[in-house]
Design a protein around this motif. Sequence first.
Motif, PDB file in Angstrom:
ATOM      1  N   CYS A 160       2.005  14.852  -7.694  1.00 39.79           N
ATOM      2  CA  CYS A 160       1.651  14.152  -6.456  1.00 39.79           C
ATOM      3  C   CYS A 160       0.560  13.133  -6.728  1.00 39.79           C
ATOM      4  N   SER A 161       0.847  11.900  -6.361  1.00 42.26           N
ATOM      5  CA  SER A 161      -0.177  10.852  -6.417  1.00 42.26           C
ATOM      6  C   SER A 161      -0.592  10.532  -4.990  1.00 42.26           C
ATOM      7  N   PRO A 162      -1.849  10.718  -4.643  1.00 47.63           N
ATOM      8  CA  PRO A 162      -2.276  10.472  -3.262  1.00 47.63           C
ATOM      9  C   PRO A 162      -2.265   8.994  -2.942  1.00 47.63           C
ATOM     10  N   MET A 163      -2.425   8.706  -1.675  1.00 47.23           N
ATOM     11  CA  MET A 163      -2.539   7.316  -1.244  1.00 47.23           C
ATOM     12  C   MET A 163      -3.777   6.699  -1.888  1.00 47.23           C
ATOM     13  N   LYS A 164      -3.735   5.403  -2.074  1.00 48.17           N
ATOM     14  CA  LYS A 164      -4.850   4.700  -2.672  1.00 48.17           C
ATOM     15  C   LYS A 164      -6.105   4.922  -1.837  1.00 48.17           C
ATOM     16  N   ASN A 181       0.872  -1.194   0.000  1.00 46.46           N
ATOM     17  CA  ASN A 181       0.000   0.000   0.000  1.00 46.46           C
ATOM     18  C   ASN A 181       0.895   1.226   0.000  1.00 46.46           C
ATOM     19  N   ALA A 182       1.127   1.767  -1.180  1.00 45.77           N
ATOM     20  CA  ALA A 182       2.059   2.873  -1.308  1.00 45.77           C
ATOM     21  C   ALA A 182       1.525   4.103  -0.612  1.00 45.77           C
ATOM     22  N   GLY A 183       2.425   4.917  -0.114  1.00 42.47           N
ATOM     23  CA  GLY A 183       2.057   6.174   0.499  1.00 42.47           C
ATOM     24  C   GLY A 183       1.858   7.238  -0.556  1.00 42.47           C
ATOM     25  N   VAL A 184       1.906   8.487  -0.101  1.00 36.26           N
ATOM     26  CA  VAL A 184       1.791   9.620  -1.011  1.00 36.26           C
ATOM     27  C   VAL A 184       3.087   9.703  -1.820  1.00 36.26           C
ATOM     28  N   MET A 185       2.956   9.709  -3.122  1.00 35.10           N
ATOM     29  CA  MET A 185       4.130   9.697  -3.991  1.00 35.10           C
ATOM     30  C   MET A 185       4.306  11.054  -4.653  1.00 35.10           C
ATOM     31  N   GLN A 186       5.502  11.599  -4.511  1.00 33.12           N
ATOM     32  CA  GLN A 186       5.805  12.877  -5.122  1.00 33.12           C
ATOM     33  C   GLN A 186       6.998  12.736  -6.063  1.00 33.12           C
ATOM     34  N   ASN A 187       6.920  13.447  -7.171  1.00 34.22           N
ATOM     35  CA  ASN A 187       8.093  13.531  -8.037  1.00 34.22           C
ATOM     36  C   ASN A 187       8.065  14.826  -8.819  1.00 34.22           C
ATOM     37  N   PRO A 188       9.232  15.343  -9.173  1.00 38.29           N
ATOM     38  CA  PRO A 188      10.536  14.798  -8.809  1.00 38.29           C
ATOM     39  C   PRO A 188      10.874  15.082  -7.359  1.00 38.29           C
ATOM     40  N   ARG A 189      11.816  14.361  -6.800  1.00 34.43           N
ATOM     41  CA  ARG A 189      12.251  14.640  -5.436  1.00 34.43           C
ATOM     42  C   ARG A 189      13.094  15.908  -5.380  1.00 34.43           C
ATOM     43  N   HIS A 190      13.876  16.104  -6.398  1.00 37.86           N
ATOM     44  CA  HIS A 190      14.710  17.299  -6.466  1.00 37.86           C
ATOM     45  C   HIS A 190      14.604  17.882  -7.871  1.00 37.86           C
ATOM     46  N   LEU A 191      14.489  19.193  -7.909  1.00 39.64           N
ATOM     47  CA  LEU A 191      14.319  19.881  -9.187  1.00 39.64           C
ATOM     48  C   LEU A 191      15.109  21.180  -9.151  1.00 39.64           C
ATOM     49  N   VAL A 192      15.905  21.409 -10.170  1.00 41.61           N
ATOM     50  CA  VAL A 192      16.657  22.659 -10.295  1.00 41.61           C
ATOM     51  C   VAL A 192      16.140  23.397 -11.524  1.00 41.61           C
ATOM     52  N   PHE A 237       1.612  12.706   4.602  1.00 42.78           N
ATOM     53  CA  PHE A 237       2.453  13.504   3.721  1.00 42.78           C
ATOM     54  C   PHE A 237       3.373  12.631   2.873  1.00 42.78           C
ATOM     55  N   GLY A 238       3.715  13.175   1.705  1.00 43.67           N
ATOM     56  CA  GLY A 238       4.745  12.570   0.885  1.00 43.67           C
ATOM     57  C   GLY A 238       6.113  13.027   1.335  1.00 43.67           C
ATOM     58  N   GLU A 239       7.145  12.577   0.622  1.00 47.25           N
ATOM     59  CA  GLU A 239       8.517  12.889   1.004  1.00 47.25           C
ATOM     60  C   GLU A 239       8.983  14.229   0.465  1.00 47.25           C
ATOM     61  N   PRO A 247      -2.161  12.369 -11.536  1.00 47.54           N
ATOM     62  CA  PRO A 247      -1.751  12.991 -10.286  1.00 47.54           C
ATOM     63  C   PRO A 247      -2.185  14.445 -10.175  1.00 47.54           C
ATOM     64  N   SER A 248      -2.064  14.960  -8.979  1.00 44.35           N
ATOM     65  CA  SER A 248      -2.229  16.388  -8.767  1.00 44.35           C
ATOM     66  C   SER A 248      -0.944  17.085  -9.217  1.00 44.35           C
ATOM     67  N   ILE A 249      -1.072  18.258  -9.783  1.00 47.03           N
ATOM     68  CA  ILE A 249       0.072  19.017 -10.276  1.00 47.03           C
ATOM     69  C   ILE A 249       0.094  20.380  -9.599  1.00 47.03           C
ATOM     70  N   LEU A 250       1.265  20.738  -9.073  1.00 45.72           N
ATOM     71  CA  LEU A 250       1.503  22.113  -8.621  1.00 45.72           C
ATOM     72  C   LEU A 250       2.445  22.738  -9.639  1.00 45.72           C
ATOM     73  N   ARG A 251       2.006  23.824 -10.237  1.00 44.27           N
ATOM     74  CA  ARG A 251       2.762  24.454 -11.308  1.00 44.27           C
ATOM     75  C   ARG A 251       3.206  25.844 -10.876  1.00 44.27           C
ATOM     76  N   ILE A 252       4.490  26.104 -11.051  1.00 48.33           N
ATOM     77  CA  ILE A 252       5.028  27.429 -10.733  1.00 48.33           C
ATOM     78  C   ILE A 252       5.637  27.983 -12.008  1.00 48.33           C
ATOM     79  N   GLN A 253       5.083  29.060 -12.480  1.00 44.50           N
ATOM     80  CA  GLN A 253       5.598  29.678 -13.710  1.00 44.50           C
ATOM     81  C   GLN A 253       6.607  30.762 -13.365  1.00 44.50           C
ATOM     82  N   GLN A 254       7.529  30.974 -14.287  1.00 41.02           N
ATOM     83  CA  GLN A 254       8.520  32.056 -14.161  1.00 41.02           C
ATOM     84  C   GLN A 254       9.129  32.082 -12.756  1.00 41.02           C
TER      85      GLN A 254
END
Lengths: 112, 117
Positions: free
Chosen positions: B23-27, B1-12, B108-110, B74-81
């Motif tokens: 973000c993919s929520p828990m099942k 039973n996977a938890g909350v999955m977030q990707n990417p973990r690191h983004l530059v 929470f996810g990681e 998944p849910s998407i959080l988008r940050i422009q500029q």
Amino acid sequence: GESVGLHLPTLSVQEGDNSIINCAYSNSASDYFIWYKQESGKGPQFIIDIRSNMDKRQGQRVTVLLNKTVKHLSLQIAATQPGDSAVYFCAENIQDGNKLVFGAGTILRVKS
Amino acid sequence: NAGVMQNPRHLVRRRGQEARLRCSPMKGHSHVYWYRQLPEEGLKFMVYLQKENIIDESGMPKERFSAEFPKEGPSILRIQQVVRGDSAAYFCASSPSSLSLSGNTIYFGEGSWLTVV
């Protein structure tokens, strides 16, 4: 406004001792409280929660106490271990809301 | 039973680019939350969504930030500029239904660490 605050930013305890982390909240309409543990580089990990119709709840080695009269929440960790070292956050949810309000956090350092 | 999955973990990202955090929520969870954490600070609420609906975006900056939780995917959080001040850890959380209902809690996810250079 809403606010959740912590009395002590850093708590150092000896391994094996009990730890008590305190939290004050200001919104009397809050009816649900959660304690989270956060290790460096990781997400908040659920520890224990309590609803406002209770004043005490116990888990494995942890106890949460809620005093609604003075709007105070505490987390007690029994026989603190090095693996308990982390930042601990309390969070509150206002009745009928869906928005946790977090405190600033308390750093728990366990000395071996 | 996977938890909350977030990707990417690191983004530059360079200033002015766009950042997309997923973000993919828990099942079984249909409620999604996004929080932001600056270094050595607590988590700040940004937005609360249910499938295809934004319920509360009171913590979201009015400009450049948007969030969605489509019917599929998944849910998407988008940050422009992006700007340097957007550098932070972004956490997604999920719950099966309203937090006001007994027995529900929020996990929470990681996190996704965004660095703007």
